[in-house]
Motif scaffolding. Structure first.
Motif, PDB file in Angstrom:
ATOM      1  N   ALA A 276       1.194  -1.606   0.206  1.00 26.88           N
ATOM      2  CA  ALA A 276      -0.038   0.086  -0.246  1.00 26.88           C
ATOM      3  C   ALA A 276       1.345   1.353   0.280  1.00 26.88           C
ATOM      4  O   ALA A 276       0.631   2.100  -0.979  1.00 26.88           O
ATOM      5  CB  ALA A 276      -0.716   0.185   0.799  1.00 26.88           C
ATOM      6  N   ALA A 277       2.347   1.638   0.742  1.00 26.76           N
ATOM      7  CA  ALA A 277       2.920   2.031   0.762  1.00 26.76           C
ATOM      8  C   ALA A 277       3.273   2.430  -0.812  1.00 26.76           C
ATOM      9  O   ALA A 277       4.025   3.867  -1.451  1.00 26.76           O
ATOM     10  CB  ALA A 277       3.843   2.246   1.701  1.00 26.76           C
ATOM     11  N   CYS A 278       4.202   1.740  -1.173  1.00 32.12           N
ATOM     12  CA  CYS A 278       4.331   1.290  -2.700  1.00 32.12           C
ATOM     13  C   CYS A 278       3.079   2.378  -3.788  1.00 32.12           C
ATOM     14  O   CYS A 278       3.352   3.646  -4.208  1.00 32.12           O
ATOM     15  CB  CYS A 278       4.602   0.326  -3.154  1.00 32.12           C
ATOM     16  SG  CYS A 278       6.292  -0.663  -2.295  1.00 32.12           S
ATOM     17  N   GLY A 279       1.979   2.239  -3.436  1.00 39.30           N
ATOM     18  CA  GLY A 279       0.860   2.838  -4.775  1.00 39.30           C
ATOM     19  C   GLY A 279       0.464   4.385  -3.423  1.00 39.30           C
ATOM     20  O   GLY A 279       0.323   5.507  -4.745  1.00 39.30           O
ATOM     21  N   ALA A 280       0.668   4.280  -3.234  1.00 37.93           N
ATOM     22  CA  ALA A 280       0.672   6.269  -2.036  1.00 37.93           C
ATOM     23  C   ALA A 280       1.481   6.892  -2.458  1.00 37.93           C
ATOM     24  O   ALA A 280       1.777   7.963  -1.904  1.00 37.93           O
ATOM     25  CB  ALA A 280       0.132   6.008  -0.682  1.00 37.93           C
ATOM     26  N   ALA A 281       2.904   6.383  -2.484  1.00 39.50           N
ATOM     27  CA  ALA A 281       4.222   6.336  -2.379  1.00 39.50           C
ATOM     28  C   ALA A 281       4.087   8.205  -3.733  1.00 39.50           C
ATOM     29  O   ALA A 281       3.830   7.527  -4.888  1.00 39.50           O
ATOM     30  CB  ALA A 281       5.697   5.739  -2.382  1.00 39.50           C
ATOM     31  N   GLU A 282       4.825   9.397  -3.617  1.00 39.80           N
ATOM     32  CA  GLU A 282       5.444   9.731  -4.958  1.00 39.80           C
ATOM     33  C   GLU A 282       6.704  10.571  -5.280  1.00 39.80           C
ATOM     34  O   GLU A 282       7.380  10.814  -4.939  1.00 39.80           O
ATOM     35  CB  GLU A 282       4.551  11.387  -5.065  1.00 39.80           C
ATOM     36  CG  GLU A 282       3.417  11.572  -4.149  1.00 39.80           C
ATOM     37  CD  GLU A 282       2.255  11.004  -5.901  1.00 39.80           C
ATOM     38  OE1 GLU A 282       3.347  11.180  -6.864  1.00 39.80           O
ATOM     39  OE2 GLU A 282       0.813  11.126  -6.081  1.00 39.80           O
ATOM     40  N   PRO A 283       6.785   9.982  -6.571  1.00 40.72           N
ATOM     41  CA  PRO A 283       5.865   8.795  -7.913  1.00 40.72           C
ATOM     42  C   PRO A 283       5.446   7.893  -7.349  1.00 40.72           C
ATOM     43  O   PRO A 283       6.796   7.043  -6.391  1.00 40.72           O
ATOM     44  CB  PRO A 283       6.798   8.542  -8.590  1.00 40.72           C
ATOM     45  CG  PRO A 283       8.162   9.098  -8.299  1.00 40.72           C
ATOM     46  CD  PRO A 283       8.052   9.860  -7.175  1.00 40.72           C
TER      47      PRO A 283
END
Length: 82
Positions: A56-63
């Motif tokens: 989930a953190a990977c998906g929420a990270a920018e980018p």
């Protein structure tokens, strides 16, 4: 987390899971990984909840970090988790 350790308190799996979930919601991939590393280093089992937080953190990270998410999925599978 660090404060609990300094005070001699061992955080529970629930506490650590909540911490990872909060970090994940902010996209803090490396922070989630650091918590997971600490959990593994002291011999506590990493479960699928922790990996779900990392993904989930990977998906929420920018980018977003899809490669890191895929690495987490591979590691999860290698540990026999679902």
């Amino acid at each position: 987390f660090a404060e609990m350790i300094r005070r001699g308190q061992e955080p529970s799996e629930v506490t650590l899971g909540a911490l990872c979930k909060a970090l994940a919601s902010q996209g803090l991939v490396e922070h989630v990984r650091a918590v997971m590393f600490a959990i593994d280093a002291v011999g506590l089992p990493l479960n699928s909840y922790f990996y779900a937080s990392l993904i989930a953190a990977c998906g929420a990270a920018e980018p977003p970090r899809p490669q890191t998410a895929m690495e987490a999925v591979r590691e999860l599978a290698a540990r026999g988790l679902r």
